[in-house]
Motif scaffolding. Structure first.
Motif, PDB file in Angstrom:
ATOM      1  N   TYR A  34      -1.677  -2.418  -6.998  1.00  0.00           N
ATOM      2  CA  TYR A  34      -1.392  -2.777  -5.606  1.00  0.00           C
ATOM      3  C   TYR A  34      -0.670  -4.116  -5.522  1.00  0.00           C
ATOM      4  CZ  TYR A  34      -2.190  -4.166  -0.765  1.00  0.00           C
ATOM      5  OH  TYR A  34      -2.009  -4.594   0.522  1.00  0.00           O
ATOM      6  N   GLY A  35      -1.065  -5.040  -6.404  1.00  0.00           N
ATOM      7  CA  GLY A  35      -0.539  -6.394  -6.315  1.00  0.00           C
ATOM      8  C   GLY A  35       0.933  -6.507  -6.620  1.00  0.00           C
ATOM      9  N   GLY A  74      -6.358  -1.000 -11.823  1.00  0.00           N
ATOM     10  CA  GLY A  74      -6.847  -2.268 -11.310  1.00  0.00           C
ATOM     11  C   GLY A  74      -6.036  -2.804 -10.148  1.00  0.00           C
ATOM     12  N   TRP A  75      -6.233  -4.090  -9.877  1.00  0.00           N
ATOM     13  CA  TRP A  75      -5.543  -4.720  -8.748  1.00  0.00           C
ATOM     14  C   TRP A  75      -4.050  -4.812  -8.974  1.00  0.00           C
ATOM     15  CZ3 TRP A  75      -2.549  -8.969  -9.560  1.00  0.00           C
ATOM     16  CH2 TRP A  75      -2.731  -9.648 -10.781  1.00  0.00           C
ATOM     17  N   TRP A  76      -3.621  -4.719 -10.242  1.00  0.00           N
ATOM     18  CA  TRP A  76      -2.212  -4.858 -10.551  1.00  0.00           C
ATOM     19  C   TRP A  76      -1.371  -3.783  -9.865  1.00  0.00           C
ATOM     20  CZ3 TRP A  76       0.066  -8.779 -13.309  1.00  0.00           C
ATOM     21  CH2 TRP A  76       1.407  -8.604 -13.634  1.00  0.00           C
ATOM     22  N   ARG A 112       0.835  -1.211   0.000  1.00  0.00           N
ATOM     23  CA  ARG A 112       0.000   0.000   0.000  1.00  0.00           C
ATOM     24  C   ARG A 112       0.864   1.253   0.000  1.00  0.00           C
ATOM     25  NH1 ARG A 112      -1.611   3.604   3.659  1.00  0.00           N
ATOM     26  NH2 ARG A 112      -3.647   4.606   3.421  1.00  0.00           N
TER      27      ARG A 112
END
Length: 264
Positions: free
Chosen positions: A96-97, A92-94, A80
């Motif tokens: 953060y991921g 998208g989630w990328w 984060r």
């Protein structure tokens, strides 16, 4: 030399006056940073006090699963922070991921190597060793990874015309993105290189200073600090390389096109 000086909460409150002085300077000079300073100080204090309670309970209950859970939570929060430090983020989630995954990978690999090699606690996952070591590695590698990712996403936007021209001339996505990736990797490696170059001459690293204040012989404190710096260098290198190359893969596709639509 085996003892240490015990601090009281009154001692901490007295030193906190230095921060109030900084906040007063910000207010007087119109910097508008006083609220951020006070909030950051309050957040830091509460977080560290809570972590102290958690660590005390964790040390009393030596469990592989609990140690792993705490390490996972730390990596997620690090992801984060990496995301928050980027000017342009992947959608998208990328977004953060990639930070969380690379932090977890680099931190776990290097920490396990240290626990199974030079340190060898019994058991190897003893949280008294694993969690502080993992935290130091995460905290330092996080800076390198965030700088590498921020450099890559910013450079891709600025160098779009050059990258697309190379792709049109037949270069693969890896060839076209190579100069940008190299500059991003340099940005990610720079803090680690500066830290190692200045350690011992310009400043005494935090772990070494803390051990000496706690009564550890300077010779042993130096050895531990050298070990930690090498571990941080290894984790930073692995994390920055993985994050940058994964982002290059994400920002292009199998048809060798630049995909800036995957950036926010």
């Amino acid at each position: 030399m085996t003892g240490y000086i015990e601090l009281s909460y009154l001692d901490l409150a007295a030193v906190a006056l230095l921060l109030l002085f900084n906040a007063g300077l910000s207010l007087a000079l119109g910097l508008r940073l006083e609220k951020q300073m006070l909030w950051a100080a309050l957040r830091m204090t509460v977080q560290l006090l809570l972590v102290g309670l958690v660590l005390q309970a964790l040390f009393n209950t030596v469990s592989l699963w609990l140690t792993g859970l705490v390490a996972l939570i730390m990596a997620l929060f690090a992801g984060r922070e990496i995301l928050a430090r980027q000017e342009r983020r992947m959608a998208g989630w990328w977004g953060y991921g990639v930070g969380s995954a690379t932090m977890l990978l680099a931190g776990m690999v290097v920490t396990i190597l240290a626990l199974g090699g030079p340190l060898r606690p019994d058991p190897w996952y003893d949280p008294r060793y694993a969690i502080p070591l993992f935290g130091m590695i995460l905290g330092n590698a996080m800076t390198g990874i965030s700088l590498g990712l921020d450099g890559l996403t910013s450079l891709v936007g600025r160098e779009r015309a050059s990258i697309e021209a190379q792709l049109l001339l037949g270069a693969s996505r890896w060839q076209a993105m190579r100069p940008v990736a190299q500059r991003a990797l340099r940005a990610g490696f720079t803090p680690m290189l500066n830290s190692m170059a200045a350690a011992g001459v310009v400043f005494l690293p935090g772990m070494m200073t803390g051990q000496i204040l706690a009564g550890v012989a300077p010779e042993q404190a130096v050895k531990y600090q050298i070990l930690v710096l090498f571990l941080i260098a290894g984790a930073t290198g692995l994390g920055v390389l993985t994050a940058v190359m994964a982002s290059v893969w994400r920002l292009t596709d199998d048809r060798h096109r630049l995909r800036l639509d995957r950036l926010r």
